[in-house]
Motif scaffolding. Structure first.
Motif, PDB file in Angstrom:
ATOM      1  N   THR A   8     -10.020  -2.535  -3.555  1.00  0.00           N
ATOM      2  CA  THR A   8      -9.059  -3.124  -2.292  1.00  0.00           C
ATOM      3  C   THR A   8      -9.724  -4.673  -2.872  1.00  0.00           C
ATOM      4  OG1 THR A   8      -9.871  -1.551  -1.102  1.00  0.00           O
ATOM      5  CG2 THR A   8      -9.033  -3.718  -0.491  1.00  0.00           C
ATOM      6  N   ARG A   9     -10.853  -5.167  -3.150  1.00  0.00           N
ATOM      7  CA  ARG A   9     -10.756  -7.019  -3.647  1.00  0.00           C
ATOM      8  C   ARG A   9     -10.336  -7.029  -4.984  1.00  0.00           C
ATOM      9  NH1 ARG A   9     -16.645  -9.502  -3.464  1.00  0.00           N
ATOM     10  NH2 ARG A   9     -15.846  -9.531  -1.230  1.00  0.00           N
ATOM     11  N   ILE A  10      -9.949  -6.648  -5.682  1.00  0.00           N
ATOM     12  CA  ILE A  10      -9.435  -6.523  -7.511  1.00  0.00           C
ATOM     13  C   ILE A  10      -7.815  -6.249  -7.120  1.00  0.00           C
ATOM     14  CG2 ILE A  10      -8.521  -5.786  -9.729  1.00  0.00           C
ATOM     15  CD1 ILE A  10     -11.524  -5.331  -9.603  1.00  0.00           C
ATOM     16  N   TYR A  11      -7.538  -5.772  -6.038  1.00  0.00           N
ATOM     17  CA  TYR A  11      -6.089  -5.246  -5.896  1.00  0.00           C
ATOM     18  C   TYR A  11      -5.149  -6.853  -4.712  1.00  0.00           C
ATOM     19  CZ  TYR A  11      -1.476  -4.028  -3.405  1.00  0.00           C
ATOM     20  OH  TYR A  11      -0.490  -4.080  -2.794  1.00  0.00           O
ATOM     21  N   ARG A  12      -5.685  -7.280  -4.015  1.00  0.00           N
ATOM     22  CA  ARG A  12      -5.982  -8.544  -3.442  1.00  0.00           C
ATOM     23  C   ARG A  12      -5.313  -9.437  -4.197  1.00  0.00           C
ATOM     24  NH1 ARG A  12      -7.787  -7.004   2.673  1.00  0.00           N
ATOM     25  NH2 ARG A  12      -6.798  -5.029   3.206  1.00  0.00           N
ATOM     26  N   ARG A  13      -6.644  -9.846  -4.935  1.00  0.00           N
ATOM     27  CA  ARG A  13      -6.818 -11.258  -5.588  1.00  0.00           C
ATOM     28  C   ARG A  13      -5.866 -11.182  -6.718  1.00  0.00           C
ATOM     29  NH1 ARG A  13     -12.364 -12.541  -7.037  1.00  0.00           N
ATOM     30  NH2 ARG A  13     -13.185 -12.083  -4.647  1.00  0.00           N
ATOM     31  N   ILE A  14      -5.394  -9.795  -7.390  1.00  0.00           N
ATOM     32  CA  ILE A  14      -4.298  -9.631  -8.516  1.00  0.00           C
ATOM     33  C   ILE A  14      -3.199 -10.299  -7.564  1.00  0.00           C
ATOM     34  CG2 ILE A  14      -3.248  -8.392  -9.627  1.00  0.00           C
ATOM     35  CD1 ILE A  14      -5.394  -7.186 -10.655  1.00  0.00           C
ATOM     36  N   LYS A  15      -2.471  -9.524  -6.692  1.00  0.00           N
ATOM     37  CA  LYS A  15      -1.102  -9.487  -4.933  1.00  0.00           C
ATOM     38  C   LYS A  15      -1.194 -10.848  -4.764  1.00  0.00           C
ATOM     39  CE  LYS A  15       1.040  -7.935  -1.972  1.00  0.00           C
ATOM     40  NZ  LYS A  15       1.230  -6.693  -1.076  1.00  0.00           N
ATOM     41  N   TYR A  16      -2.777 -11.780  -4.666  1.00  0.00           N
ATOM     42  CA  TYR A  16      -1.517 -13.266  -3.854  1.00  0.00           C
ATOM     43  C   TYR A  16      -1.595 -14.014  -4.968  1.00  0.00           C
ATOM     44  CZ  TYR A  16      -3.872 -17.556  -2.183  1.00  0.00           C
ATOM     45  OH  TYR A  16      -4.032 -18.688  -1.924  1.00  0.00           O
ATOM     46  N   ASN A  17      -2.727 -13.796  -6.589  1.00  0.00           N
ATOM     47  CA  ASN A  17      -2.054 -14.875  -7.899  1.00  0.00           C
ATOM     48  C   ASN A  17      -0.806 -14.500  -8.160  1.00  0.00           C
ATOM     49  OD1 ASN A  17      -5.058 -16.231  -7.507  1.00  0.00           O
ATOM     50  ND2 ASN A  17      -5.783 -14.883  -9.350  1.00  0.00           N
ATOM     51  N   LEU A  18      -0.383 -13.191  -7.892  1.00  0.00           N
ATOM     52  CA  LEU A  18       1.074 -13.138  -8.152  1.00  0.00           C
ATOM     53  C   LEU A  18       1.999 -13.628  -7.208  1.00  0.00           C
ATOM     54  CD1 LEU A  18       0.954  -9.401  -9.623  1.00  0.00           C
ATOM     55  CD2 LEU A  18       0.993 -11.556 -11.159  1.00  0.00           C
ATOM     56  N   LEU A  19       1.951 -13.612  -6.257  1.00  0.00           N
ATOM     57  CA  LEU A  19       2.996 -13.687  -4.699  1.00  0.00           C
ATOM     58  C   LEU A  19       2.464 -15.803  -4.663  1.00  0.00           C
ATOM     59  CD1 LEU A  19       1.956 -11.362  -2.353  1.00  0.00           C
ATOM     60  CD2 LEU A  19       4.298 -11.424  -3.153  1.00  0.00           C
ATOM     61  N   ARG A  20       1.553 -16.456  -4.942  1.00  0.00           N
ATOM     62  CA  ARG A  20       1.636 -17.677  -4.861  1.00  0.00           C
ATOM     63  C   ARG A  20       2.375 -17.874  -3.198  1.00  0.00           C
ATOM     64  NH1 ARG A  20       2.437 -20.422 -10.625  1.00  0.00           N
ATOM     65  NH2 ARG A  20       0.762 -19.347 -11.988  1.00  0.00           N
TER      66      ARG A  20
END
Length: 239
Positions: A8-20
Motif C-alpha cells: 500500500t505504501r509503495i502504491y500510494r507513494r507512486i500514485k502521489y508522485n505521478l499525480l502531483r
C-alpha cells in the motif's frame, strides 16, 4: 511492516508522485483571521472576534459556534463516515448538525459518488452553499506543501486530525492568522456528547504543530491550556 502495508505504501507513494496533486481549492476568501473550531470539550471564542474573522468548523463543532451567535460557519470540514456511519461519534455529529447549514462543505475521502453524498447529507437535513469532495492525495498534498512531511497515511497516527488539516488548508490559502480552539491533541471526548471517546492522531498533530512553529507560520490557540501544553502562542487579539 506487513507485506500488505508495504504494498500500500509503495502504491500510494507512486500514485502521489505521478499525480502531483494540488491541495483543495477554496471558494471562500481567507483574507482575515481564520478560526478553526474543533470539538474538544473545552474551547473559547477568540479575543476580538467579529465579522472580519472566517470560521471553519470540524464535523459537529458547529454546536460551539452556534453558542457564539453564528448562524453558519464559512467552511466545514467533515469526514466521510460522519454522513452515514453507525458508530457513536457519527450518529452524534448528525444529531447536532440536523437542520443546520454551512457555507463551503468539504467532505474528506468520500468514495461513493457526488449524488450519493448529496442524498446522505439531505437525509439529516444539512445544507451548504458549495460542496467539495477531498481525496486522500489532496489531503497528503496539504501536509507536504506546508510542512514538508510526506505521509502515506497507513494508520491513524500517520495522519493529521481534520482540525489540523483545516489549519493547513487556511495557511495554504494565505490566511494572515490561524487560531485554533477546541483542538487539543491531549484531550479526550467531544463537546457534543458525554461518551468521552478517544481522539486519534495525537502524535502527528503535535509533530505538525511543532513544525508550524519552527517555520514561523502565524498559528495560535484561543485555549490557555493548549498554549501551555503545545507551545502555541495564545491569541490575544489583533495588535
Amino acid at each position: 511492516m506487513a507485506f500488505s502495508d508495504a504494498k500500500t505504501r509503495i502504491y500510494r507513494r507512486i500514485k502521489y508522485n505521478l499525480l502531483r496533486p494540488a491541495p483543495p481549492a477554496t471558494v471562500v476568501p481567507l483574507d482575515g483571521p481564520v478560526v478553526v473550531v474543533g470539538s474538544a470539550p473545552v474551547s473559547h471564542k477568540p479575543a476580538g472576534f467579529d465579522e472580519s474573522f472566517r470560521v471553519v468548523t470540524i464535523n459537529g463543532a458547529q454546536t460551539v459556534t452556534q453558542r457564539w451567535g453564528l448562524k453558519a460557519p464559512d467552511i466545514t470540514f467533515m469526514m466521510f463516515n460522519q454522513v452515514r456511519g453507525t458508530n457513536t461519534n457519527a450518529v452524534e455529529v448528525r444529531r447536532v448538525l440536523s437542520g443546520q447549514r454551512t457555507g463551503a462543505l468539504y467532505v474528506l475521502l468520500w468514495r461513493d459518488g457526488r449524488s450519493s453524498l448529496e442524498e446522505g447529507l439531505k437525509a439529516f437535513d444539512y445544507g451548504y452553499d458549495n460542496l467539495t469532495i477531498v481525496d486522500r492525495y489532496q489531503r497528503m498534498a496539504l501536509l507536504d506543501r506546508i510542512c514538508g512531511f510526506k505521509s502515506d497515511e497507513l494508520d491513524a497516527e500517520s495522519k493529521c486530525s481534520n482540525g489540523i488539516n483545516a489549519a493547513l488548508f487556511a495557511l495554504y490559502h494565505g490566511a494572515p492568522a490561524v487560531i485554533l480552539t477546541g483542538i487539543n491533541p491531549q484531550s479526550t471526548g467531544h463537546v457534543y456528547n458525554q461518551e468521552n471517546l478517544v481522539r486519534f492522531h495525537r502524535d502527528m498533530d503535535q509533530k505538525v504543530l511543532q513544525r508550524l512553529r519552527e517555520k514561523g507560520y502565524p498559528v495560535f490557540t484561543a485555549d490557555p491550556e493548549v498554549a501551555e501544553t503545545s507551545g502555541l502562542p495564545l491569541w490575544q487579539g489583533r495588535a
